[in-house]
Design a protein around this motif. Sequence first.
Motif, short mmCIF file in Angstrom:
data_model
loop_
_atom_site.label_atom_id
_atom_site.label_comp_id
_atom_site.label_asym_id
_atom_site.label_seq_id
_atom_site.Cartn_x
_atom_site.Cartn_y
_atom_site.Cartn_z
N ALA A 295 0.56 -1.33 0.15
CA ALA A 295 -0.84 -0.09 0.08
C ALA A 295 0.46 1.42 -0.03
N GLY A 296 1.79 1.22 0.81
CA GLY A 296 3.03 2.50 0.92
C GLY A 296 3.27 2.14 -0.41
N ALA B 188 2.25 1.49 -3.35
CA ALA B 188 1.35 1.97 -4.76
C ALA B 188 1.01 3.70 -3.92
N ARG B 189 1.22 3.98 -3.10
CA ARG B 189 0.90 5.54 -2.40
C ARG B 189 2.21 6.40 -3.43
N SER B 190 3.70 5.95 -3.02
CA SER B 190 4.15 6.69 -3.66
C SER B 190 3.93 6.29 -4.99
N VAL C 218 1.74 6.76 -6.98
CA VAL C 218 0.93 7.93 -7.35
C VAL C 218 1.22 8.99 -7.33
N GLN C 219 1.69 9.06 -6.24
CA GLN C 219 1.97 10.27 -5.43
C GLN C 219 3.42 11.08 -7.22
N GLU D 128 1.53 11.70 -9.92
CA GLU D 128 0.75 13.44 -9.98
C GLU D 128 1.94 15.12 -10.05
#
Length: 150
Positions: free
Chosen positions: A129-130, A132-134, A136-137, A140
């Motif tokens: 999860a971490g 995947a968030r990295s 995506v960020q 962006e």
Amino acid sequence: MDRVLTSGGAPKDPADRLSEELQSLKSSSGLTYARISEHTHYAKSSWERWVNGKQFPPRDAVERIAAVCRADERHLLDLWSQAEACRTQAAAPGVAVRASAPAEGDAGSPDPRQVALWSLTVLALALTAGLARSVVQGRELRRGTLPGGL
């Protein structure tokens, strides 16, 4: 409740009486710990501890050995209930309890390997999860669409 006396004249502990009954059942059945294990899905090492009185068995194990050995389940469960009641009373504050570590194959105790597996699974999910968030960020940030106007 009938009271069985030891050679010293003191009443026998219900857990000891249960252990003796389990020993008698095992002997009269002619089954090995390995065969009992196959029929009950509990580890043979657990059966050795329960039958020899080294550890208190779970109720389900007592039910299963009674079925495998075609014994009087009600009598065994009565002994188990008496022993459990004594253990529960002994667990009251200020009273020493007969120590018994969770055994491998016990239905009511967590298997250390299973606990480790679940812990690793939770850790892997958190790391995924971490990551995947990295990712995506990072996308962006490259696009200039990071929330918060950065």
